[in-house]
Design a protein around this motif. Structure first.
Motif, PDB file in Angstrom:
ATOM      1  N   GLY A 638       1.358 -22.076 -29.012  1.00 23.22           N
ATOM      2  CA  GLY A 638       0.574 -23.119 -29.643  1.00 23.22           C
ATOM      3  C   GLY A 638      -0.758 -22.614 -30.150  1.00 23.22           C
ATOM      4  N   GLN A 639      -1.499 -23.540 -30.765  1.00 22.01           N
ATOM      5  CA  GLN A 639      -2.819 -23.190 -31.306  1.00 22.01           C
ATOM      6  C   GLN A 639      -3.841 -24.183 -30.786  1.00 22.01           C
ATOM      7  OE1 GLN A 639      -3.641 -23.711 -35.606  1.00 22.01           O
ATOM      8  NE2 GLN A 639      -4.242 -21.551 -35.600  1.00 22.01           N
ATOM      9  N   VAL A 640      -4.967 -23.643 -30.344  1.00 21.25           N
ATOM     10  CA  VAL A 640      -6.049 -24.484 -29.837  1.00 21.25           C
ATOM     11  C   VAL A 640      -6.659 -25.244 -31.004  1.00 21.25           C
ATOM     12  CG1 VAL A 640      -8.258 -24.544 -28.631  1.00 21.25           C
ATOM     13  CG2 VAL A 640      -6.500 -22.883 -27.931  1.00 21.25           C
ATOM     14  N   THR A 641      -6.711 -26.562 -30.874  1.00 26.64           N
ATOM     15  CA  THR A 641      -7.237 -27.396 -31.963  1.00 26.64           C
ATOM     16  C   THR A 641      -8.635 -27.930 -31.674  1.00 26.64           C
ATOM     17  OG1 THR A 641      -6.137 -29.331 -31.002  1.00 26.64           O
ATOM     18  CG2 THR A 641      -4.934 -28.102 -32.704  1.00 26.64           C
ATOM     19  N   GLY A 647     -11.294 -29.258 -20.683  1.00 24.97           N
ATOM     20  CA  GLY A 647     -10.080 -28.563 -21.079  1.00 24.97           C
ATOM     21  C   GLY A 647      -9.987 -28.326 -22.574  1.00 24.97           C
ATOM     22  N   ALA A 648      -8.794 -27.877 -22.999  1.00 20.59           N
ATOM     23  CA  ALA A 648      -8.561 -27.574 -24.416  1.00 20.59           C
ATOM     24  C   ALA A 648      -7.273 -28.262 -24.873  1.00 20.59           C
ATOM     25  CB  ALA A 648      -8.452 -26.068 -24.616  1.00 20.59           C
ATOM     26  N   PHE A 649      -7.287 -28.761 -26.124  1.00 18.78           N
ATOM     27  CA  PHE A 649      -6.097 -29.359 -26.729  1.00 18.78           C
ATOM     28  C   PHE A 649      -5.376 -28.297 -27.548  1.00 18.78           C
ATOM     29  CE2 PHE A 649      -8.474 -33.138 -25.674  1.00 18.78           C
ATOM     30  CZ  PHE A 649      -7.481 -34.025 -25.289  1.00 18.78           C
ATOM     31  N   VAL A 650      -4.056 -28.258 -27.365  1.00 20.52           N
ATOM     32  CA  VAL A 650      -3.231 -27.252 -28.033  1.00 20.52           C
ATOM     33  C   VAL A 650      -2.094 -27.958 -28.777  1.00 20.52           C
ATOM     34  CG1 VAL A 650      -1.734 -25.244 -27.718  1.00 20.52           C
ATOM     35  CG2 VAL A 650      -3.760 -25.533 -26.267  1.00 20.52           C
ATOM     36  N   GLU A 651      -1.939 -27.614 -30.058  1.00 14.44           N
ATOM     37  CA  GLU A 651      -0.813 -28.142 -30.853  1.00 14.44           C
ATOM     38  C   GLU A 651       0.360 -27.192 -30.648  1.00 14.44           C
ATOM     39  OE1 GLU A 651      -0.469 -30.203 -35.135  1.00 14.44           O
ATOM     40  OE2 GLU A 651      -0.829 -28.038 -35.242  1.00 14.44           O
ATOM     41  N   SER A 663      -8.579 -26.202 -15.091  1.00 12.08           N
ATOM     42  CA  SER A 663      -8.043 -25.530 -13.905  1.00 12.08           C
ATOM     43  C   SER A 663      -6.747 -24.784 -14.192  1.00 12.08           C
ATOM     44  CB  SER A 663      -7.815 -26.551 -12.791  1.00 12.08           C
ATOM     45  OG  SER A 663      -6.821 -27.487 -13.195  1.00 12.08           O
ATOM     46  N   GLN A 664      -6.141 -25.040 -15.381  1.00 11.31           N
ATOM     47  CA  GLN A 664      -4.862 -24.424 -15.722  1.00 11.31           C
ATOM     48  C   GLN A 664      -5.013 -23.339 -16.788  1.00 11.31           C
ATOM     49  OE1 GLN A 664      -1.929 -25.247 -14.159  1.00 11.31           O
ATOM     50  NE2 GLN A 664      -3.246 -26.481 -12.825  1.00 11.31           N
ATOM     51  N   LEU A 665      -6.270 -22.982 -17.104  1.00 20.01           N
ATOM     52  CA  LEU A 665      -6.494 -21.988 -18.155  1.00 20.01           C
ATOM     53  C   LEU A 665      -6.266 -20.566 -17.655  1.00 20.01           C
ATOM     54  CD1 LEU A 665      -9.646 -23.428 -19.963  1.00 20.01           C
ATOM     55  CD2 LEU A 665      -7.381 -23.117 -20.950  1.00 20.01           C
ATOM     56  N   ALA A 666      -6.601 -20.304 -16.394  1.00 23.19           N
ATOM     57  CA  ALA A 666      -6.482 -18.936 -15.882  1.00 23.19           C
ATOM     58  C   ALA A 666      -6.437 -18.966 -14.369  1.00 23.19           C
ATOM     59  CB  ALA A 666      -7.657 -18.084 -16.372  1.00 23.19           C
ATOM     60  N   VAL A 673     -14.753 -23.706 -20.425  1.00 22.50           N
ATOM     61  CA  VAL A 673     -13.518 -23.583 -21.218  1.00 22.50           C
ATOM     62  C   VAL A 673     -13.671 -22.497 -22.272  1.00 22.50           C
ATOM     63  CG1 VAL A 673     -11.946 -24.787 -22.778  1.00 22.50           C
ATOM     64  CG2 VAL A 673     -12.901 -25.999 -20.804  1.00 22.50           C
ATOM     65  N   GLU A 674     -14.879 -22.435 -22.889  1.00 21.89           N
ATOM     66  CA  GLU A 674     -15.122 -21.476 -23.967  1.00 21.89           C
ATOM     67  C   GLU A 674     -15.026 -20.029 -23.493  1.00 21.89           C
ATOM     68  OE1 GLU A 674     -16.860 -24.043 -23.234  1.00 21.89           O
ATOM     69  OE2 GLU A 674     -17.307 -25.273 -25.011  1.00 21.89           O
ATOM     70  N   ASP A 675     -15.099 -19.815 -22.181  1.00 23.78           N
ATOM     71  CA  ASP A 675     -14.974 -18.446 -21.686  1.00 23.78           C
ATOM     72  C   ASP A 675     -13.536 -17.934 -21.804  1.00 23.78           C
ATOM     73  OD1 ASP A 675     -17.632 -18.492 -21.044  1.00 23.78           O
ATOM     74  OD2 ASP A 675     -17.307 -19.005 -18.921  1.00 23.78           O
ATOM     75  N   GLU A 676     -12.555 -18.863 -21.908  1.00 23.19           N
ATOM     76  CA  GLU A 676     -11.144 -18.460 -21.938  1.00 23.19           C
ATOM     77  C   GLU A 676     -10.492 -18.613 -23.315  1.00 23.19           C
ATOM     78  OE1 GLU A 676      -9.438 -17.020 -19.560  1.00 23.19           O
ATOM     79  OE2 GLU A 676     -11.175 -17.071 -18.215  1.00 23.19           O
ATOM     80  N   VAL A 677     -10.842 -19.689 -24.052  1.00 19.60           N
ATOM     81  CA  VAL A 677     -10.195 -19.936 -25.360  1.00 19.60           C
ATOM     82  C   VAL A 677     -11.221 -20.447 -26.360  1.00 19.60           C
ATOM     83  CG1 VAL A 677      -7.908 -20.434 -24.398  1.00 19.60           C
ATOM     84  CG2 VAL A 677      -9.560 -22.290 -24.672  1.00 19.60           C
TER      85      VAL A 677
END
Length: 718
Positions: A638-641, A647-651, A663-666, A673-677
Motif C-alpha cells: 500500500g501507499q501512505v496517504t 497512526g498512518a492511513f494506507v491505501e 503501536s503496529q508500525l514497528a 509516526v513520522e519517524d517510521e513512515v
C-alpha cells in the motif's frame, strides 16, 4: 349533445365510451376508457381553402404527463416536442382513417387525441384509433365508417384481445388490426418470427373483435339520431375526361408497355403528352370553348384528370394482361445487388442494398450501455432503448430539391418499422451488451425503401460483427382491385404504390415474420385477400434473403478495430457507491488512469468499454480489487496517504484505506509516526482486523517474507 355512456367487454377487459361530456365546441368528441386509461378524442371540420386539391387531414396524438402524476423535466417544466412514440401513435390513428374519407373531400379536418389518464397497464393507442372513428361520426363528416381497432397478443398458444404492457412484453406477438364493415383497413405488427399462418389467424381473431366495436358505434350514433353522411362527390367535367381519353389513352398505353423505360424516362414521356395536349391541342381551341373555360377556372384540373387516366390505364393493364409497367410478372422481384464493408476506417459496419432503382446505404455503430436512449417525458413504461434505427429520406433520392428539415413523421415511422423488424434477432444484452445504432440513408427511392432499410441494416450489422441470431429480409406488396378482380403485386415500385390500393410491408427470417405493416387505400379488404398477400410475400422474402446471404453468409467473427471493447462484471449493489466514490472521485480516477469508460447499472452490472482490450482489463482489475471481499490476514502493498498523531492511513487498493496504529508500525515503542513512515511511502501491511463498521485496522508486524513477496508480485501484475 346528450350524454351517453356505453361499455363493451372482451374477455373481461371493458372499453367504456362516453359522449356529450367534454369538449362541447368540437365538431365531435368522445371519451374512451379502459381500466384507468382515458383518452379524449375530438374531430373538427372547417370549410376547404381555395386552391387546395387534397385532403388536409391533421391527426395529432397528445401526451400529458399529469396522466401518470409526473411533472415534465427541462427548464420550462411543460410538454414540448412530441416523443417518438407519440408520433408513431399519431400515424397509427391517421393510417386507417385517411382512406375512409371520400377522395373529393378537401375540407380542413383535425383529429386530436389526448391521453388524460394512464394506469400503466392499458396502452392508449388502440383506444385513440377507435375514438377517432366515433368522433368523426359525431362531427357528421363524410366518412366510410365506422372503423375500430384492437390489439392482439399471443401468450403461449392463446390469442388475447387488448393485452396490457406486461403481456405484450412477455408474448410472441404485438399486433394492431383496424377494420370497417368492408374488411381490414390497417395492420401493424411485431412478432417473434411467427409463421405466416399464425399471423393470419391473429388478424382474423382481431377483426372479429373489431366488429363488436363497430356495432357499438352504430348503436350509439343511431341512439343520437345521427346518420352517417355519405355525400355525393361533386360533378366532374365528363366532357373533358372523354376528350382527354380520346387524345391520350392510346399514347399512355404505349408508354406503359415500353418496359425498357426507366422511371425518369417514363415520367418524362407522360409529362410530354400532358404538355402537348394543354399547350397545343387545347390552346388551339376558341376561348369560349367549354373545355378551355373549365381549365381556366381550375389550373390543376387537367393534371388531376391526366393522373386519373394514367392510373386507370396502368390498373387495367395489370388486371387484363398480368404485366406491370416494367415488364415484370405479378410475383417477380426486381434485380437485387448487395455490398458490405464499403466504407473505410471508423465506420463499424456498412452495407449497400439495391433493389431496382431503390438504393439504401445502412451504417451500423456499436456503443456502450451509457449510449442507450433514455425514454423520458413520455407515458410509456420503457425506460431506455438499446437498439436505435434511424431512417433518412433526402430530397435528392427522388430527384427533387427542397429544404432539409428534422425527421418528419414518415421518416420516424419507417425507422420504427425497420427497428421492429430486427429487434427479435438481436443477441441478448447479457451476452452482447453493446448499444446498437443503425442509420439507413435512402440514396435513391422507387418503392419499398423501408424494406430496403431492413435488408441493408441486416447486412450492416453482420458486417459489424453483431451476432444476430438470424438474418432478416423484407418485401413490399401491393394490390389492384377492380370490382371482383384482384391482383396482388410482389415488390412494388413507386408508381404501383402511388396508383395501387394497398401498401403491405412484411419482414422476417426464414423461420417467420418479425414485422408487418399493411395500409389500405380502399375502405377495407376481406380476410381471404389479406391472407393471400401475406402468403405471397414469403417466397419474395426468401428470394431476397438468398441474394443477401450470397454476399455475407454469417456475422463477421471479429468486431471492427474501431468499435469499443466491452467487458462486464458483477459487483454487490451495495458497493456501487464505493466504486463511484465521493463526488465521483474514484470512478473518475479509474477512467483517467486507464482511458476506459465505465457504466454501472442498479443491479451491480459493471460494463467497461475501451478501444484497447488491455486498458479495459486494467480497469476491470482495479474495480475488482476495489470491491473484492477483504479478509483478516491478507497482505498488501500500500501507499501512505496521510498521517495523524496516533497512526498512518494506507491505501491498499484504489479507494480502500486502512489505518496502522502507531503501536503496529514497528517492533518496540515508536515515539512519532513520522519517524517510521512519510506520506507517499510504499509499505507492506497485513489486515489485522475488520471492525463492525467495515473499517480496516492494519499492521506491519508479523508478516512472513513469503507473504511480502507474494504481495509485491500481485501489486506489480496489477
Amino acid at each position: 349533445m346528450t350524454e351517453i355512456d356505453r361499455s363493451i367487454s372482451f374477455d373481461g377487459r371493458d372499453i367504456r365510451i362516453r359522449t356529450g361530456v367534454l369538449a362541447p365546441q368540437a365538431g365531435g368528441a368522445v371519451l374512451i376508457q379502459s381500466g384507468d386509461t382515458s383518452v379524449l378524442v375530438t374531430a373538427t371540420r372547417n370549410p376547404g381553402r381555395e386552391g387546395v386539391d387534397f385532403l388536409p387531414l391533421i391527426v395529432d396524438y397528445e401526451e400529458r404527463l399529469y396522466a401518470v402524476g409526473r411533472i415534465p423535466g427541462g427548464f420550462l417544466r411543460r410538454e414540448g416536442r412530441p416523443p417518438e412514440k407519440a408520433t408513431l401513435i399519431s400515424r397509427l390513428i391517421d393510417r386507417p382513417l385517411r382512406p375512409l374519407f371520400p377522395s373529393w373531400l378537401k375540407d380542413d379536418i383535425q383529429i386530436v387525441a389526448t391521453t388524460l389518464s394512464l394506469d400503466e397497464e392499458v396502452p392508449p393507442d388502440v383506444l385513440a384509433v377507435t375514438g377517432a372513428s366515433l368522433a368523426v361520426l359525431l362531427a357528421k363528416i363524410p366518412f366510410a365508417g365506422p372503423m375500430a381497432a384492437v390489439r392482439v397478443g399471443l401468450i403461449g398458444d392463446e390469442f388475447i384481445i387488448n393485452p396490457n404492457y406486461q403481456e405484450v412484453e412477455q408474448g410472441e406477438l404485438d399486433l394492431v388490426v383496424a377494420g370497417t364493415p368492408d374488411g381490414v383497413v390497417m395492420v401493424e405488427a411485431g412478432a417473434n418470427q411467427l409463421p405466416e399462418q399464425d399471423i393470419i389467424e391473429a388478424i382474423d381473431f382481431g377483426y372479429e373483435a373489431v366488429q363488436e366495436l363497430i356495432k357499438k358505434q352504430l348503436e350509439l350514433i343511431q341512439e343520437l339520431g345521427i346518420e352517417i353522411e355519405v355525400s355525393e362527390p361533386p360533378e366532374t367535367n365528363q366532357e373533358l375526361k372523354d376528350y382527354l381519353e380520346a387524345k391520350a389513352a392510346a399514347e399512355i398505353k404505349e408508354i406503359l408497355t415500353q418496359y425498357h423505360l426507366t422511371k425518369q424516362e417514363r415520367d418524362e414521356k407522360l409529362e410530354a403528352i400532358k404538355d402537348r395536349i394543354l399547350n397545343e391541342e387545347i390552346a388551339a381551341l376558341p376561348e369560349e370553348d367549354p373545355l378551355k373555360v373549365a381549365l381556366s377556372a381550375d389550373d390543376k384540373l387537367l393534371s388531376n384528370l391526366f393522373k386519373d387516366l394514367t392510373k386507370k390505364m396502368m390498373r387495367r393493364q395489370i388486371i387484363d394482361e398480368g404485366i406491370r409497367v416494367d415488364g415484370r410478372k405479378l410475383d417477380e422481384v426486381r434485380p437485387i445487388s448487395c455490398q458490405v464493408g464499403i466504407l473505410p476506417r471508423r465506420v463499424h459496419g456498412s452495407a449497400l442494398f439495391n433493389r431496382g432503382l431503390t438504393q439504401v446505404l445502412s451504417l451500423a455503430t456499436l456503443g456502450t450501455p451509457g449510449d442507450a436512449q433514455e425514454l423520458v417525458d413520455d407515458l410509456h413504461p420503457d425506460e431506455d432503448k438499446r437498439y436505435l434505427h434511424h431512417y433518412n429520406f433526402p430530397p435528392f433520392s427522388v430527384g427533387e430539391t427542397k429544404p432539409l428539415r428534422s425527421p418528419g413523421r414518415r421518416e420516424i415511422g419507417h425507422g420504427a418499422l425497420a427497428e421492429r423488424a430486427l429487434v427479435p434477432v438481436l443477441p441478448p444484452q447479457d451476452k452482447f451488451p453493446y448499444v446498437l445504432r443503425v442509420v439507413s440513408e435512402v440514396l435513391s427511392s422507387n418503392g419499398s425503401t423501408s424494406m430496403g432499410s431492413v435488408c441493408g441494416s441486416t447486412l450492416a450489422l453482420m458486417d459489424a460483427g453483431v451476432p444476430i441470431t438470424k438474418p432478416v429480409s423484407g418485401a413490399a406488396m401491393g394490390l389492384i382491385k377492380e370490382g371482383d378482380e384482384v391482383r396482388i403485386l410482389t415488390d412494388i415500385q413507386g408508381i404501383e404504390d402511388f396508383l395501387g390500393d394497398m401498401d403491405f410491408k412484411v419482414a422476417g427470417t426464414d423461420t417467420g415474420i418479425t414485422a408487418l405493416q399493411m395500409d389500405m387505400k380502399i375502405t377495407g379488404l376481406p380476410m381471404k385477400i389479406v391472407a393471400e398477400a401475406i402468403q405471397q410475400a414469403r417466397p419474395a422474402r426468401l428470394h431476397i434473403l438468398e441474394k443477401m446471404l450470397s454476399v455475407i453468409s454469417k456475422p463477421s467473427p471479429t468486431l471492427s478495430p474501431y468499435a469499443p471493447r466491452l467487458l462486464t462484471m458483477k459487483i454487490d449493489p451495495e458497493l456501487i457507491g464505493l466504486v463511484i466514490g465521493p463526488g465521483g472521485k474514484t470512478i473518475k480516477g479509474i477512467t483517467e488512469q486507464t482511458g476506459a469508460k465505465i457504466d454501472i447499472s442498479d443491479d451491480g452490472t459493471v460494463t467497461i468499454s475501451a478501444l484497447e482490450a488491455q486498458k479495459g482489463e486494467q480497469a476491470k482489475k482495479l474495480i475488482y480489487n476495489l470491491t473484492r471481499k477483504l479478509n483478516e490476514g491478507d497482505v498488501y502493498v500500500g501507499q501512505v496517504t496521510r498521517i495523524i498523531q496516533i497512526g498512518a492511513f494506507v491505501e491498499i487498493i484504489p479507494g480502500k484505506e486502512g489505518m496502522i496504529h502507531i503501536s503496529q508500525l514497528a517492533e518496540g515503542r515508536v515515539a512519532r509516526v513520522e519517524d517510521e513512515v512519510a506520506v507517499g511511502d510504499e509499505v507492506i501491511v497485513k489486515v489485522r482486523e475488520i471492525d463492525s463498521k467495515g473499517r480496516l485496522n492494519l499492521t506491519r508486524l508479523g508478516i512472513h517474507p513469503d507473504e511480502a513477496a507474494a504481495a509485491r508480485a500481485a501489486a506489480q501484475s496489477s
